[in-house]
Scaffold this active site. Structure first.
Site, PDB file in Angstrom:
ATOM      1  N   GLU A  18       0.842  -1.202   0.000  1.00 21.38           N
ATOM      2  CA  GLU A  18       0.000   0.000   0.000  1.00 21.38           C
ATOM      3  C   GLU A  18       0.876   1.250   0.000  1.00 21.38           C
ATOM      4  O   GLU A  18       2.096   1.189   0.137  1.00 21.38           O
ATOM      5  CB  GLU A  18      -0.898   0.026   1.244  1.00 21.38           C
ATOM      6  CG  GLU A  18      -2.316  -0.478   1.024  1.00 21.38           C
ATOM      7  CD  GLU A  18      -3.215   0.552   0.328  1.00 21.38           C
ATOM      8  OE1 GLU A  18      -2.694   1.601  -0.128  1.00 21.38           O
ATOM      9  OE2 GLU A  18      -4.429   0.304   0.231  1.00 21.38           O
ATOM     10  N   ASN A 146     -10.138   5.464   2.668  1.00 22.29           N
ATOM     11  CA  ASN A 146      -9.096   5.012   1.749  1.00 22.29           C
ATOM     12  C   ASN A 146      -8.560   6.164   0.928  1.00 22.29           C
ATOM     13  O   ASN A 146      -8.203   7.197   1.472  1.00 22.29           O
ATOM     14  CB  ASN A 146      -9.612   3.847   0.902  1.00 22.29           C
ATOM     15  CG  ASN A 146      -8.745   2.607   1.078  1.00 22.29           C
ATOM     16  OD1 ASN A 146      -7.519   2.680   1.029  1.00 22.29           O
ATOM     17  ND2 ASN A 146      -9.376   1.463   1.284  1.00 22.29           N
ATOM     18  N   ASP A 195      -9.991   1.737  -3.976  1.00 22.52           N
ATOM     19  CA  ASP A 195      -8.964   1.731  -2.936  1.00 22.52           C
ATOM     20  C   ASP A 195      -8.167   3.030  -3.019  1.00 22.52           C
ATOM     21  O   ASP A 195      -8.743   4.112  -2.978  1.00 22.52           O
ATOM     22  CB  ASP A 195      -8.097   0.476  -3.087  1.00 22.52           C
ATOM     23  CG  ASP A 195      -7.454   0.032  -1.785  1.00 22.52           C
ATOM     24  OD1 ASP A 195      -7.017   0.897  -1.012  1.00 22.52           O
ATOM     25  OD2 ASP A 195      -7.370  -1.186  -1.530  1.00 22.52           O
TER      26      ASP A 195
END
Length: 283
Positions: A18, A146, A195
């Site tokens: 991420e 997110n 996301d």
């Protein structure tokens, strides 16, 4: 509509990659592993990735105005020095639900970061930290905070609460950080979840799609202009970096041991440049 295929960078497989951010001074891509509690640094010329183990599960990483790295871990913000030492700079008020997830600084150096819970209840929030004023809650009733990003003129903010399966846009005041006029500009079908995201220098939005094996290229109004395809479904985030910010780097997650591409870092030339990342103001 343009179609591009991303290529893997190096061989490392993250558990839950991420939060990529390009560190121009070091010539490295910084990114995190939420599941394995790591901060990665990738040399994009060689594909070699090194890492530091962290004290807890990070939600995101950002660069600071003095060249350090800010990490959101648990409900705290910590700064990592060059030798890897961590010092706490801020924490949420006691009793707040959730852990920090994705976040980014704005052009004024305020750090926007949201919370999330495994249960998916809408009791989390989007927070903004200003070193002079501490944390302020900007959006209550969030489930899984997110992706976040801003238009090149900083007058529009884009934001994802993944559970809603949509991308929202807000009017944003770059001087005060005030947001208003929330509206949905893109919704995803089926079991796909929006996301992480980033915005290019021309105002296009690049949205990672968990379960969709792609990054969508969207206009400022949410119209699909193209997509970047990946050979693995769990696409988590993206950021521009490399020379002149001409490469889109993409992180993924690994939940399938038989998928050799799951958890890998990817790169794609998408024909447009990104913007240098904003930096967190510490004072």
């Amino acid at each position: 509509m343009t179609q591009v295929t991303a290529a893997p960078v190096g061989s490392l497989r993250a558990g839950l990659g991420e939060g990529p951010v390009w560190d121009d001074a070091a010539g490295l891509l910084r990114w995190i592993d939420i599941r394995l509690c790591r901060l990665y640094a990738t040399d994009i010329a060689t594909g070699e990735t090194t890492f530091r183990d962290l004290t807890g599960s990070p939600g995101c990483a950002a660069l600071t105005d003095d060249g350090a790295i800010l990490l959101a871990i648990g409900q705290g913000l910590l700064v990592m020095s060059a030798n890897g030492d961590l010092r706490s700079v801020a924490a949420l008020p006691p009793g707040m639900p959730g852990r920090f997830n994705d976040g980014k600084p704005d052009a004024a150096g305020r750090f926007w970061v949201g919370t999330a819970t495994a249960e998916g209840q809408f009791d989390c929030a989007l927070w903004c930290h200003d070193p002079g004023a501490g944390f302020s809650q900007r959006l209550p009733g969030i489930s899984m905070s997110n992706g976040i990003g801003w238009s090149p003129d900083r007058r529009r903010m884009y934001y994802v609460d993944s559970v809603t399966q949509r991308l929202d846009a807000f009017a944003h005041d770059p001087e005060t950080g005030a947001i208003s006029d929330r509206r949905a500009i893109c919704s995803l079908p089926g079991d796909q979840l929006p996301d992480g995201l980033c915005v290019d220098a021309e105002g296009g939005i690049w949205l990672a799609v968990w379960g969709g094996a792609c990054v969508l290229h969207l206009s400022p109004e949410g119209r699909e202009l193209g997509r970047v395809s990946l050979p693995t479904p769990l696409v988590t985030s993206c950021a521009f970096g490399g020379p002149a910010y001409r490469t889109l780097f993409i992180t993924t997650a690994s939940e399938d041991e038989d998928d050799p591409y799951a958890g890998r870092l990817f790169a794609a030339d998408v024909g447009v440049a990104g913007m240098a990342p904003d930096r967190v103001r510490l004072r």
